[in-house]
Design a protein around this motif. Structure first.
Motif, mmCIF file in Angstrom:
data_model
loop_
_atom_site.group_PDB
_atom_site.id
_atom_site.type_symbol
_atom_site.label_atom_id
_atom_site.label_comp_id
_atom_site.label_asym_id
_atom_site.label_seq_id
_atom_site.Cartn_x
_atom_site.Cartn_y
_atom_site.Cartn_z
ATOM 1 N N THR A 21 21.890 62.176 31.760
ATOM 2 C CA THR A 21 22.788 63.138 31.129
ATOM 3 C C THR A 21 22.736 64.462 31.879
ATOM 4 N N ASP A 22 23.850 64.927 32.339
ATOM 5 C CA ASP A 22 23.985 66.282 32.893
ATOM 6 C C ASP A 22 25.437 66.676 32.765
ATOM 7 N N ASN A 62 31.036 65.866 34.188
ATOM 8 C CA ASN A 62 29.920 64.943 33.985
ATOM 9 C C ASN A 62 29.206 64.782 35.323
ATOM 10 N N ASP A 104 25.039 71.623 24.324
ATOM 11 C CA ASP A 104 23.802 70.996 23.852
ATOM 12 C C ASP A 104 22.731 72.023 23.505
ATOM 13 N N GLN A 133 19.327 70.629 22.547
ATOM 14 C CA GLN A 133 18.778 69.649 23.490
ATOM 15 C C GLN A 133 18.692 68.267 22.851
ATOM 16 N N THR A 181 20.826 65.657 23.647
ATOM 17 C CA THR A 181 21.405 64.593 24.465
ATOM 18 C C THR A 181 20.574 64.285 25.703
ATOM 19 N N ASP A 234 19.894 66.284 28.171
ATOM 20 C CA ASP A 234 20.534 66.893 29.340
ATOM 21 C C ASP A 234 19.458 67.345 30.324
ATOM 22 N N ASN A 264 24.811 74.783 31.533
ATOM 23 C CA ASN A 264 25.303 74.512 30.178
ATOM 24 C C ASN A 264 25.930 75.717 29.490
#
Length: 783
Positions: A578-579, A681, A733, A736, A738, A740, A746
């Motif tokens: 995830t990023d 993404n 997010d 936090q 997810t 990431d 972000n």
């Protein structure tokens, strides 16, 4: 944020209509036409999952013709405490409930993993270092004579059966093929040497102070392999990581040990009057309705028993129904406590066996942790139906079997312990007791898919720890805890859907990542209500059966009406991370259309705008311009003020409003702010977009956009948000949730990463055991 786009360059009517909605459409249309290269992350999983059939349905439930085999055992075993060896014999009754004819049966010989020439020993990679520990050298030079010694395999009438041993598997050729619905009974005699505590899962611990042994015995008898509809015989070799897949059955087990040993085991004790004192029997009865653990054998009694050296033996008889395995423990050193809890109007005896070296931790926490685990897991899955649940402290830090598990966590000799030791002990007890549900009841294939028992169980462990204590320092489950692993190079990772023996980082692959994935599903993707119902449905459907990954995936979707194929594909079949990045934000304010309002606003913007550096310098350096020197060159535009409100402006505005509906006129007067967010993404793993908006008055709002926002373009999308007051910052997010892996992209505007540095003269060693430190006075003496 970017500055407002000047709207005065557009004709008034077009400007107002566009900013009220029409101008938002082109960017969305462009987005829909754009697709990224590579596999569509929202492609369905039909091509990867097995085709549904009469045994396993497309809903994830067992089909109308689902079947599974059965294996019942009658076992007698003797423990030789002088030689640390076992001798046993068993009668196995195998029932063929499949539609297939079986010419042979396969048994697991898991102790053979400890043979000198085992496939594990010969294929294990090793490396020499400049500095080697004694344990490392001993591992290379070990001459331990391990493995099963099979003395005989015979039919019920004593005739020898033909067998073939392939490392940790043994084939038994049947005199006549076993037809559907038939049962076959045969005998196996064996013996083996019990390994020491350096080997995981089972073994003994030697206590030099009192010259006693504590045995934790598992994988100790030849066990039937699973024969199933989806793969036939599961006879992959046991190499050490992929654990055990076993059929259900009933067990009758007689354990002969030194007469002064205390024995605990899977199932219920059948001859308490012969092996327990009348006092111990009364205490055990009292414990059934106790609110806190009752000592069946106290520490003082256990210490006294340590010095005993009986030359006689005692046989303990146990029975267990509908279990997939059987394990047991034996020692002179055991303290034993118990407490009953109610499940479905039945009493479950929660019990602990532990040496004095485990106190005070074990007496205070072990049985309470057992009871708490049974209650919590039952709430989220199915009611616990077995009569006992046991935690044992000995040489194995953590290993699980039906109704009994082996756990670590030992205080210092002075009775103090660190917080890490305490929580590690409670956590491992929760985890191993929890394995009664996954995979002892929901009986998944551990040899193939470790994540189906370890991952699901680690997720349930997280929920149970959080219900133990609000600030419980759970190692696994929180998304932020998996970030460091997800950030590592992909060459060092394996997809979750990797065979147990091939996973590169077993702890992260089988435990942490799937546990985190399920927590994200529950908290972020599905929500607690949908997730909890679906997860419970899975447990109910597959209790006392053999589920596969497809059965789990399909059930979670079937019971929730949530399409999760994108989630299984990303989290379980890839090593994507995830990023999500918030690359830019454009802000728009819709015009009111009123020239008096709009021209006044533009005057304020012009007044607030800083003049260019050239204009600032010209103000002092240029004494005059040509127009100053020749006023005759001026015309209408030298005096014209485009921001002055004219009668023509007012007439056009009045005519425009007269053509609008009452609803459109009301919309013109509303104060609204439009923001176009550009999202990328970066990590490859599509996830929901969670945005925290901070407004000008410092109030905040969370908006969650489902992962389907990425369905038309897996890499880059834009999203327009409309607010009633100006936004000063956006953060993706914020909690936090997810996992990431890069928080630096972000926020918009960008935020510097918060950190600190220490100033010091000399490196200080942090106290590892504050409890021990607290027992000393400030002057260094004892309190």
């Amino acid at each position: 944020m970017t500055s407002l786009i000047p709207t005065t360059a557009l004709p008034l009517a077009r400007r107002v209509a566009g900013l009220l909605g029409l101008a938002l459409l082109p960017s969305l249309a462009l987005q829909a036409q754009t697709t990224n290269s590579g596999t569509d992350k929202f492609a369905q999983l039909e091509t990867l999952l097995p085709t549904p059939n009469v045994f396993r349905t497309a809903s994830g439930a067992p089909g109308r013709d689902y079947w599974q085999q059965r294996a019942d055992y009658d076992i007698q075993v003797t423990l030789d405490d002088a030689r640390q060896a076992l001798t046993g014999r068993e009668t196995i009754t195998y029932t063929n409930l499949s539609p297939d004819v079986l010419p042979y049966l396969w048994l697991q010989l898991d102790q053979n993993v400890l043979e000198k020439n085992s496939i594990t020993a010969t294929t294990e990679v090793s490396q020499l270092q400049d500095r080697m520990t004694f344990n490392a050298i001993e591992g290379l030079l070990s001459d331990f004579d391990g493995g099963f010694k099979i003395d005989a395999v015979t039919s019920r009438d004593g005739k020898a059966l033909k067998t073939t041993t392939n490392y940790t598997m043994m084939r038994v050729d049947l005199p006549t093929p076993l037809r559907p619905g038939q049962s076959y009974s045969f005998n196996v005699k064996w013996h083996y040497n019990v390994n020491g505590q350096q080997v995981r899962r089972n073994g003994y611990e030697y206590f030099p102070e009192d010259k006693n042994y504590l045995y934790e015995i598992a994988q100790w008898y030849p066990r039937m392999a699973v024969y199933s509809d989806n793969q036939g015989w599961q006879h992959k070799q046991f190499l050490g990581s992929g654990e055990f897949t076993l059929p259900f059955g009933d067990y009758k087990v007689s354990i002969t040990a030194p007469a002064d040993h205390v024995v605990g085991a899977t199932g219920t004790l059948q001859n308490a009057a012969q092996v327990l004192t009348s006092t111990q029997q009364k205490r055990l009865e009292q414990a059934k309705n106790a609110r806190k653990p009752v000592l069946i054998i106290s520490q003082a009694e256990a210490v006294q028993n340590e010095s005993s050296r009986s030359t006689k033996t005692k046989t303990w008889n146990f029975a267990a129904k509908n279990v997939r395995d059987f394990a047991w423990v034996s020692s002179r050193k055991f303290i034993w406590d118990a407490m009953g809890i109610k499940q479905n109007n039945k009493t479950v005896m929660c019990m602990s066996y532990y040496p004095k070296e485990g106190n005070p931790l074990w007496g205070q926490y072990s049985t309470e942790a057992v009871a708490h685990t049974i209650k919590t897991y039952s709430k989220y899955t199915i009611p616990y139906e077995y009569p006992v649940a046991i935690s044992v402290h000995g040489p194995i830090f953590g290993m699980e079997y039906p109704m009994i598990c082996f756990n670590g966590g030992r205080p210092e000799k002075d009775g103090t312990y660190s917080a890490q030791t305490k929580y590690a002990m409670i956590g491992v007890i929760i985890h191993e007791v929890g394995h009664n549900f996954f995979p002892m009841i929901v009986n998944s294939d551990e040899r193939q898919w470790s994540w189906m028992d370890e991952g699901l169980n680690s997720f349930m462990q997280y929920l149970t720890e959080q219900e133990w204590e609000r600030t419980y320092p759970s190692r696994r489950g929180e998304p932020r805890n998996i970030v460091e692993y997800m950030k590592t190079d992909k060459s060092l990772q394996s997809p979750i859907m990797t065979n147990s023996e091939s996973a590169l980082q077993f702890g992260n692959n089988a435990y942490a990542k799937p546990a985190t994935a399920l927590n994200i599903l529950r908290e972020t993707v599905m929500g607690r209500e949908l997730f909890d119902h679906a997860f419970k449905t899975y447990a109910q459907r597959w209790a006392y059966k053999h589920p596969t990954p497809a059965d789990f995936f399909r059930t979670m979707e079937d019971a929730s009406a949530v399409d999760l194929d994108w989630f299984w594909r990303g989290w379980f079949y890839t090593t994507d991370r995830t990023d999500l990045a918030l690359e830019s934000v454009k802000s728009y304010t819709p015009s009111t259309g009123d020239p008096a309002v709009e021209k006044a606003r533009l005057q304020q913007l012009q007044a607030a705008a800083a003049p260019s550096i050239s204009a600032q310098r010209n103000a002092t350096d240029l004494k005059s311009t040509l127009i100053d020197e020749k006023p005759e060159l001026k015309d209408f535009y030298n005096e014209y003020n485009p921001l002055a409100v004219t009668a023509a402006d007012q007439q056009r505005y009045a005519a425009y409003r007269a053509g609008l509906s009452p609803e459109q006129q009301q919309r013109l007067g509303q104060q609204q702010y439009f923001y176009e967010l550009s999202l990328r993404n970066v990590g490859g793993l599509v996830m929901p977009v969670i945005i925290q908006l901070t407004y000008a008055d410092n109030s905040q709002e969370i908006q969650t956009i489902p992962a389907e926002i990425w369905r038309k373009n897996n890499e880059k999308v834009t999203k327009v948000l409309v607010t009633k007051q100006p936004v000063i910052s956006f953060v993706l997010d914020p909690f936090q949730q997810t996992a990431d892996t890069d928080l630096s992209n972000n926020a918009f505007p960008r935020q510097p990463a918060a950190s600190r540095f220490d100033l010091f003269q000399q490196q200080q060693q942090a106290a590892q055991n504050p409890m021990q430190q607290a027992q000393k006075s400030p002057a260094g003496g004892e309190k």
